[in-house]
Scaffold this motif. Structure first.
Motif, short mmCIF file in Angstrom:
data_model
loop_
_atom_site.label_atom_id
_atom_site.label_comp_id
_atom_site.label_asym_id
_atom_site.label_seq_id
_atom_site.Cartn_x
_atom_site.Cartn_y
_atom_site.Cartn_z
N GLU A 27 0.90 -1.25 -0.06
CA GLU A 27 0.09 -0.23 0.00
C GLU A 27 0.83 1.34 0.00
OE1 GLU A 27 -3.05 -0.09 -0.51
OE2 GLU A 27 -3.36 -1.97 -0.23
N LEU A 28 1.98 1.28 0.73
CA LEU A 28 2.89 2.41 0.66
C LEU A 28 3.41 2.92 -0.72
CD1 LEU A 28 4.32 4.41 2.48
CD2 LEU A 28 6.00 2.81 3.14
N LYS A 29 3.86 1.59 -1.08
CA LYS A 29 4.43 1.77 -2.55
C LYS A 29 3.30 2.48 -3.45
CE LYS A 29 6.51 -0.49 -6.64
NZ LYS A 29 5.90 -0.02 -7.40
N ARG A 30 2.15 1.91 -3.35
CA ARG A 30 1.03 2.61 -4.41
C ARG A 30 0.89 4.23 -4.18
NH1 ARG A 30 -4.36 0.24 -2.80
NH2 ARG A 30 -5.11 2.07 -4.05
N ALA A 31 1.14 4.46 -2.71
CA ALA A 31 0.92 5.97 -2.58
C ALA A 31 2.12 6.54 -3.14
CB ALA A 31 1.07 6.09 -0.98
N LEU A 32 3.46 5.91 -3.01
CA LEU A 32 4.66 6.57 -3.55
C LEU A 32 4.64 6.76 -5.14
CD1 LEU A 32 7.51 5.22 -1.34
CD2 LEU A 32 6.51 7.14 -0.97
N ASP A 33 4.24 5.62 -5.69
CA ASP A 33 4.00 5.62 -7.28
C ASP A 33 3.16 6.96 -7.56
OD1 ASP A 33 5.70 3.59 -7.64
OD2 ASP A 33 4.12 2.13 -7.52
N ALA A 34 2.08 7.17 -6.69
CA ALA A 34 0.80 8.06 -7.24
C ALA A 34 1.50 9.39 -7.12
CB ALA A 34 -0.63 7.74 -6.58
N LYS A 35 2.38 9.52 -6.11
CA LYS A 35 2.83 10.95 -5.66
C LYS A 35 2.18 11.56 -4.57
CE LYS A 35 6.91 11.45 -8.71
NZ LYS A 35 7.45 12.06 -9.79
N GLY A 36 1.33 10.74 -3.88
CA GLY A 36 0.27 11.38 -3.18
C GLY A 36 0.30 11.10 -1.79
N HIS A 37 -0.51 11.27 -0.97
CA HIS A 37 -0.59 11.30 0.62
C HIS A 37 -1.43 9.85 1.01
CE1 HIS A 37 1.00 15.12 0.00
NE2 HIS A 37 -0.23 16.06 0.10
N CYS A 38 -0.85 9.53 2.05
CA CYS A 38 -1.60 8.15 2.56
C CYS A 38 -1.77 8.15 3.85
CB CYS A 38 -1.04 6.83 1.79
SG CYS A 38 0.71 6.50 2.64
N LEU A 39 -2.91 7.24 4.49
CA LEU A 39 -3.27 7.19 5.80
C LEU A 39 -2.85 5.57 6.01
CD1 LEU A 39 -6.28 9.02 6.80
CD2 LEU A 39 -4.45 9.13 8.17
N LEU A 40 -2.15 5.18 6.92
CA LEU A 40 -2.12 3.82 7.21
C LEU A 40 -2.20 3.41 8.72
CD1 LEU A 40 0.84 3.02 4.54
CD2 LEU A 40 -1.36 2.55 4.21
#
Length: 754
Positions: A27-40
């Motif tokens: 999930e973290l990699k998905r956020a980095l690929d999208a260059k967006g913010h994430c809540l985990l």
């Protein structure tokens, strides 16, 4: 072990990985690929830190042409040291497998108090005194005087650092605060200024939340961080409170008395300069006509705290004419202090909006909004002109100017609240004026706008949809993970009544009931007789804890408890609490066993782990609600968050879950949790607890009396004493090896994870 997640080879320093760590990395990699913010959200004790560090550093290695910088924010120095220790282990593993190309520079940055190596400066008792002691030896004008007169004291470490100039660099590696100090001593360089300089070029920076969220500090430390950075806020369940505290100011009588003394001292300094060096004051006046932005060229040692509120475009404006002259500015501050002093003379609680308060200041003290807005920077400029180094003496006037700038800048999202006494001592007049921020998004908004990815992670973020509304941002990924366990090592219980069947609760109409206090005491007395080692008790407030302990002492319950275990108590004094914690651990280590009394929202509830034998049982006496009307109204009107929803979220998801979560810090650990309040048995309250607690809360344990809870505790402890398989059964693995990860292609892996 190393494994692939899509196109990234992840280097992980352990032989096994938890399934939830693997899912977390995906999930973290998905956020980095999208260059967006994430809540985990991932439960405590499941290795969040190493999963984050492994994935982000490996991701950076896989894209050598566009490397990303990792800014890792922690709440305490203790957490910073733990993160850097994990990073050292990871770095050594990566260098072993990848060779010299995996070398990175990672540093921890803290205050001068934690990094200074000058024995005369670091001997000061608090952080502000250390800062001032440093400035007395390193300010540009002090060094200029020392060049002419060798008797003027300077700091040899700072002088050596300045002489080394561009040669003063840290070789690649991971540096904890202790290693930075050791390196500084060895080279004779100042570790604090060296770390400040190296922050710009380091691959990984670990520091406190305040360095990004508090505008006064962030303006100096973090303003040059590149956009291609990933910012991680670890243990971020309270991030909205940190944002709010960064923009809130409290003023008491002592503050105003101190500010008056400060103004008299500044006035004397101005008179002295007029007699000896009037041109300096004239030069400052001319600079203020052009604007405040020139302060960007200050020597590093002269940099003071940045402005708490102002955006860059305002700094280019000319300073209002009525505060350009130093003596005129002092008159304005005196009128402001006098006005605030008058407002503190009240017998009732008063609440006002910033707009109304500014209008009142304008009509009564003749100070307009624009003048208020520039107070903080004008004071900074004046103190530099007057060459004042003992800045710790001037904290009171800084607080007043901080207040003035914030109240002059923000029209919405704040309230001014004046209370005639401290709630802990309602009989003693001690008025306090608070500029209370209600909008957490104000402090964190620049972080979301500046950096390509911001990761907000913790063990308790449920309900996960509330944070984007509180912080006003749009995550590309928001996900909650469960803990995979080989045995039921968590035993939560809801206790609704005592052995005499009287209900227990800390509701306002019940909390002082002798029956409730007696039943709480009897519950603890029964538990200390059967639970080995350490027990931690959390109360809803300091005043309630003091009252209940006094009653237990008078009725002899406390004496009976101490027949079984020693008792230690958290106080509001940090040194006393630290000593109590040390002795509590010693009592648990030697087998005597101990009970620790603590407070929800206190220091212990936030950052101290009671793992293994230090915490076999945690009792939460009551529901830790915190009712702040003005903030609740603001959240309802601005973000459409209902008062009841926020109160329940804050008390249960955050505070109660954070308190009981202190006892489970790894999968091999085990512990019991007792929620001692009849309100926890209500479905609407109970359902707000995090999923990792609810999944272990059995229906049979929802409405217990003391004797039933005692029976369950005995059975649970007997069960935990049995041997078990740490890797889990073949159909539900809780530890994955390299081979398990390589099976990903045949689809069987997906079943293990979900």
């Amino acid at each position: 072990m190393k494994f692939l997640i899509e196109d990234v080879t992840v280097y992980f320093p352990y032989d096994h990985i938890y399934p939830e760590q693997y899912s977390y990395m995906i999930e973290l990699k998905r956020a980095l690929d999208a260059k967006g913010h994430c809540l985990l959200e991932m439960p405590t004790g499941t290795g969040k830190t190493i999963a984050l560090l492994s994935l982000i550093t490996s991701y950076s290695f896989s894209r050598p042409h566009t490397p990303i910088k990792l800014i890792y924010c922690t709440r305490t120095v203790h957490e910073m040291e733990k993160t850097l220790a994990e990073l050292t282990l990871l770095h050594n593993y990566q260098v072993k497998h990848l060779g010299p190309q995996a070398r990175i520079l990672a540093i921890g940055l803290s205050s001068r108090k934690n990094l200074c190596v000058n024995p005369t400066v670091v001997a000061s008792e608090n952080r502000d005194s250390v800062d001032a002691g440093c400035r007395k030896l390193t300010a540009s004008w002090v060094r200029a005087m020392a060049a002419e007169n060798p008797d003027v004291p300077t700091c040899e470490f700072f002088e050596n650092y300045e002489k080394a100039a561009s040669a003063a660099v840290l070789p690649p590696g991971v540096y904890t605060l202790q290693e930075l100090r050791a390196f500084g001593k060895q080279k004779g360089w100042c570790p604090y200024f060296l770390a400040r300089h190296m922050v710009q070029v380091a691959n990984v920076v670990v520091y406190s939340y305040q360095y990004l969220l508090d505008p006064k500090v962030a303006g100096i430390i973090s303003k040059e961080m590149q956009k291609e950075s990933v910012v991680v806020f670890d243990e971020a369940h309270n991030i909205d409170n940190v944002c709010i505290e960064a923009l809130s100011v409290s003023i008491r009588r002592q503050t105003l008395e101190g500010a008056t003394r400060n103004l008299s001292r500044i006035s004397q300094e101005i008179d002295g300069f007029k007699a000896t060096d009037a041109s300096r004051l004239r030069t400052e006046y001319n600079r203020l006509v052009e604007g405040l932005a020139l302060r960007g060229n200050l020597p590093i040692a002269d940099n003071w705290l940045s402005n708490p509120a102002l955006p860059d475009d305002i700094l280019k404006e000319a300073v209002p004419g009525n505060i350009r002259k130093a003596e005129h500015f002092l008159h304005v501050l005196r009128r402001l202090v006098q006005y605030l002093s008058g407002r503190l003379d009240t017998e009732n609680v008063e609440k006002e909006s910033p707009v109304g308060f500014v209008a009142s200041i304008s009509s009564h003290a003749g100070i307009d909004q624009k003048t208020l807005k520039f107070c903080y920077d004008r004071l900074h400029s004046l103190m530099l002109t007057l060459e004042i180094t003992d800045t710790d003496e001037f904290l009171h006037i800084q607080t007043i100017c901080d207040f003035a700038t914030l109240v002059g800048t923000y029209g919405r999202g704040f309230s001014i609240i004046i209370e005639p006494f401290d709630e802990r001592m309602p009989s003693i007049p001690d008025p306090i004026l608070q500029l209370s921020c209600h909008d957490a998004s104000l402090a964190i908004k620049p972080v979301f706008e500046r950096f390509q990815s911001v990761v907000i992670t913790s063990g308790t973020l449920s309900p996960i949809d509330l944070f984007p509304r509180l912080l006003d941002f749009h995550p590309v990924v928001s996900r909650s993970f469960k803990m995979s366990l080989t045995r039921d090592c968590i035993c939560p219980m809801v206790l609704t009544r005592g052995s005499d069947q009287l209900p227990v609760s800390t509701k306002f109409d019940m909390r002082s009931d002798p029956g409730v206090v007696r039943n709480y005491g009897k519950l603890l007395l029964e538990m200390v007789s059967v639970v080995p080692d350490g027990i931690v008790c959390f109360f809803v407030s300091y005043s309630y804890m003091d009252g209940i302990i006094n009653t237990w002492n008078d009725t002899g319950i406390l004496k009976d408890i101490m027949q079984h275990k020693l008792v230690f108590i958290e106080t509001q004094d940090v040194v006393e609490t630290t000593l109590a914690l040390d002795n509590y651990r010693r009592a648990c280590d030697c087998g005597r066993g101990a009970v620790f009394f603590s407070v929800a929202r206190g220091k212990v509830a936030e950052g101290i782990d009671f793992d293994r034998h230090y915490g076999r049982l945690v009792i939460m006496f009551g529901v830790p609600f915190q009712y702040t009307l003005s903030k609740l109204e603001y959240l309802r009107d601005t973000f459409q968050i209902k008062e009841g929803d926020f109160l329940t979220f804050d008390a249960l998801q955050r505070q109660a879950a954070q308190c009981v979560g202190r006892v489970i810090r790894s999968k091999a650990d085990y512990g019991m949790m007792i929620f001692a309040d009849k309100r926890y048995s209500q479905h609407d309250k109970r359902s707000k607890l995090p999923s990792w607690i609810l999944s272990h809360l059995q229906d049979a344990n929802l409405n217990l009396s003391t004797d039933m809870a005692l029976h369950i505790a005995r059975e649970f402890l007997r069960k935990m004493a049995q041997p078990y398989d740490k890797t889990g059964s073949s159909d539900r693995k809780t530890l994955l090896s390299q081979e398990d990860l390589e099976k990903m292609g045949d689809g069987s892996m997906h079943e293990m994870l979900y």
